[in-house]
Design a protein around this motif. Structure first.
Motif, PDB file in Angstrom:
ATOM      1  N   MET A 118     -32.279  -0.421 -31.331  1.00 22.84           N
ATOM      2  CA  MET A 118     -31.319   0.435 -30.685  1.00 22.84           C
ATOM      3  C   MET A 118     -31.330   1.810 -31.345  1.00 22.84           C
ATOM      4  O   MET A 118     -31.330   2.825 -30.665  1.00 22.84           O
ATOM      5  N   ARG A 119     -31.332   1.809 -32.671  1.00 25.72           N
ATOM      6  CA  ARG A 119     -31.336   3.094 -33.381  1.00 25.72           C
ATOM      7  C   ARG A 119     -32.590   3.898 -33.068  1.00 25.72           C
ATOM      8  O   ARG A 119     -32.527   5.114 -32.897  1.00 25.72           O
ATOM      9  N   GLU A 120     -33.723   3.204 -32.974  1.00 26.46           N
ATOM     10  CA  GLU A 120     -34.968   3.889 -32.639  1.00 26.46           C
ATOM     11  C   GLU A 120     -34.924   4.436 -31.217  1.00 26.46           C
ATOM     12  O   GLU A 120     -35.425   5.527 -30.957  1.00 26.46           O
ATOM     13  N   ALA A 121     -34.329   3.693 -30.304  1.00 26.32           N
ATOM     14  CA  ALA A 121     -34.220   4.158 -28.919  1.00 26.32           C
ATOM     15  C   ALA A 121     -33.346   5.407 -28.837  1.00 26.32           C
ATOM     16  O   ALA A 121     -33.679   6.361 -28.127  1.00 26.32           O
ATOM     17  N   ILE A 122     -32.235   5.414 -29.563  1.00 30.24           N
ATOM     18  CA  ILE A 122     -31.358   6.585 -29.582  1.00 30.24           C
ATOM     19  C   ILE A 122     -32.111   7.777 -30.167  1.00 30.24           C
ATOM     20  O   ILE A 122     -32.100   8.871 -29.603  1.00 30.24           O
ATOM     21  N   HIS A 123     -32.784   7.555 -31.271  1.00 33.23           N
ATOM     22  CA  HIS A 123     -33.533   8.636 -31.910  1.00 33.23           C
ATOM     23  C   HIS A 123     -34.616   9.170 -30.974  1.00 33.23           C
ATOM     24  O   HIS A 123     -34.801  10.387 -30.846  1.00 33.23           O
ATOM     25  N   SER A 124     -35.321   8.273 -30.313  1.00 34.28           N
ATOM     26  CA  SER A 124     -36.371   8.681 -29.385  1.00 34.28           C
ATOM     27  C   SER A 124     -35.793   9.531 -28.259  1.00 34.28           C
ATOM     28  O   SER A 124     -36.367  10.564 -27.890  1.00 34.28           O
TER      29      SER A 124
ATOM     30  N   GLU B   2     -23.580   0.253 -31.925  1.00 34.99           N
ATOM     31  CA  GLU B   2     -23.386  -0.369 -33.241  1.00 34.99           C
ATOM     32  C   GLU B   2     -22.692  -1.725 -33.109  1.00 34.99           C
ATOM     33  O   GLU B   2     -23.053  -2.690 -33.787  1.00 34.99           O
ATOM     34  N   ALA B   3     -21.716  -1.793 -32.212  1.00 36.05           N
ATOM     35  CA  ALA B   3     -21.028  -3.074 -31.967  1.00 36.05           C
ATOM     36  C   ALA B   3     -22.013  -4.119 -31.450  1.00 36.05           C
ATOM     37  O   ALA B   3     -21.952  -5.291 -31.835  1.00 36.05           O
ATOM     38  N   TYR B   4     -22.946  -3.708 -30.612  1.00 34.15           N
ATOM     39  CA  TYR B   4     -23.981  -4.617 -30.118  1.00 34.15           C
ATOM     40  C   TYR B   4     -24.899  -5.049 -31.262  1.00 34.15           C
ATOM     41  O   TYR B   4     -25.200  -6.236 -31.419  1.00 34.15           O
ATOM     42  N   ILE B   5     -25.323  -4.095 -32.065  1.00 40.93           N
ATOM     43  CA  ILE B   5     -26.254  -4.379 -33.163  1.00 40.93           C
ATOM     44  C   ILE B   5     -25.678  -5.414 -34.123  1.00 40.93           C
ATOM     45  O   ILE B   5     -26.386  -6.318 -34.562  1.00 40.93           O
ATOM     46  N   VAL B   6     -24.395  -5.297 -34.443  1.00 36.57           N
ATOM     47  CA  VAL B   6     -23.797  -6.222 -35.412  1.00 36.57           C
ATOM     48  C   VAL B   6     -23.265  -7.497 -34.761  1.00 36.57           C
ATOM     49  O   VAL B   6     -22.706  -8.343 -35.434  1.00 36.57           O
TER      50      VAL B   6
ATOM     51  N   GLU C  53     -20.936  -7.819 -32.272  1.00 37.83           N
ATOM     52  CA  GLU C  53     -19.540  -7.829 -31.811  1.00 37.83           C
ATOM     53  C   GLU C  53     -19.433  -7.900 -30.297  1.00 37.83           C
ATOM     54  O   GLU C  53     -18.439  -8.403 -29.772  1.00 37.83           O
ATOM     55  N   ILE C  54     -20.440  -7.372 -29.592  1.00 42.19           N
ATOM     56  CA  ILE C  54     -20.469  -7.448 -28.133  1.00 42.19           C
ATOM     57  C   ILE C  54     -21.862  -7.872 -27.692  1.00 42.19           C
ATOM     58  O   ILE C  54     -22.844  -7.679 -28.419  1.00 42.19           O
ATOM     59  N   ALA C  55     -21.943  -8.443 -26.495  1.00 44.09           N
ATOM     60  CA  ALA C  55     -23.228  -8.860 -25.925  1.00 44.09           C
ATOM     61  C   ALA C  55     -23.858  -7.685 -25.182  1.00 44.09           C
ATOM     62  O   ALA C  55     -23.195  -6.699 -24.865  1.00 44.09           O
ATOM     63  N   ILE C  56     -25.137  -7.810 -24.872  1.00 45.88           N
ATOM     64  CA  ILE C  56     -25.852  -6.753 -24.171  1.00 45.88           C
ATOM     65  C   ILE C  56     -25.193  -6.437 -22.826  1.00 45.88           C
ATOM     66  O   ILE C  56     -25.119  -5.278 -22.421  1.00 45.88           O
ATOM     67  N   GLY C  57     -24.689  -7.456 -22.136  1.00 46.16           N
ATOM     68  CA  GLY C  57     -24.021  -7.233 -20.853  1.00 46.16           C
ATOM     69  C   GLY C  57     -22.807  -6.337 -20.995  1.00 46.16           C
ATOM     70  O   GLY C  57     -22.555  -5.473 -20.138  1.00 46.16           O
ATOM     71  N   GLU C  58     -22.049  -6.523 -22.066  1.00 45.83           N
ATOM     72  CA  GLU C  58     -20.879  -5.683 -22.320  1.00 45.83           C
ATOM     73  C   GLU C  58     -21.303  -4.247 -22.616  1.00 45.83           C
ATOM     74  O   GLU C  58     -20.672  -3.292 -22.145  1.00 45.83           O
ATOM     75  N   LEU C  59     -22.370  -4.081 -23.376  1.00 44.93           N
ATOM     76  CA  LEU C  59     -22.883  -2.735 -23.659  1.00 44.93           C
ATOM     77  C   LEU C  59     -23.266  -2.042 -22.354  1.00 44.93           C
ATOM     78  O   LEU C  59     -22.919  -0.880 -22.129  1.00 44.93           O
TER      79      LEU C  59
END
Length: 58
Positions: free
Chosen positions: A1-7, A24-28, A30-36
């Protein structure tokens, strides 16, 4: 995710603090990909309704 944001930023995209927090909530786990995805879609809809110039912003 961080690489995608940076890209995206390297290509000129603007990434909102709200999206960064959601990502960040997805990465750790706290939420699922669908919620993101749903949060991101809602954010885009709000920007469109408000006539924001940041239509490409997450």
């Amino acid at each position: 995710m961080r690489e995608a944001i940076h890209s995206g930023e390297m290509e000129g995209a603007w990434v909102s603090e709200e999206f960064r927090a959601d990502a960040e909530a997805y990465i750790v786990g706290e939420i699922a990909i669908g919620e993101l995805v749903e949060r991101t879609k809602k954010r885009w809809a709000i920007h469109r309704e408000a006539g924001s110039r940041d239509e490409g912003a997450f």
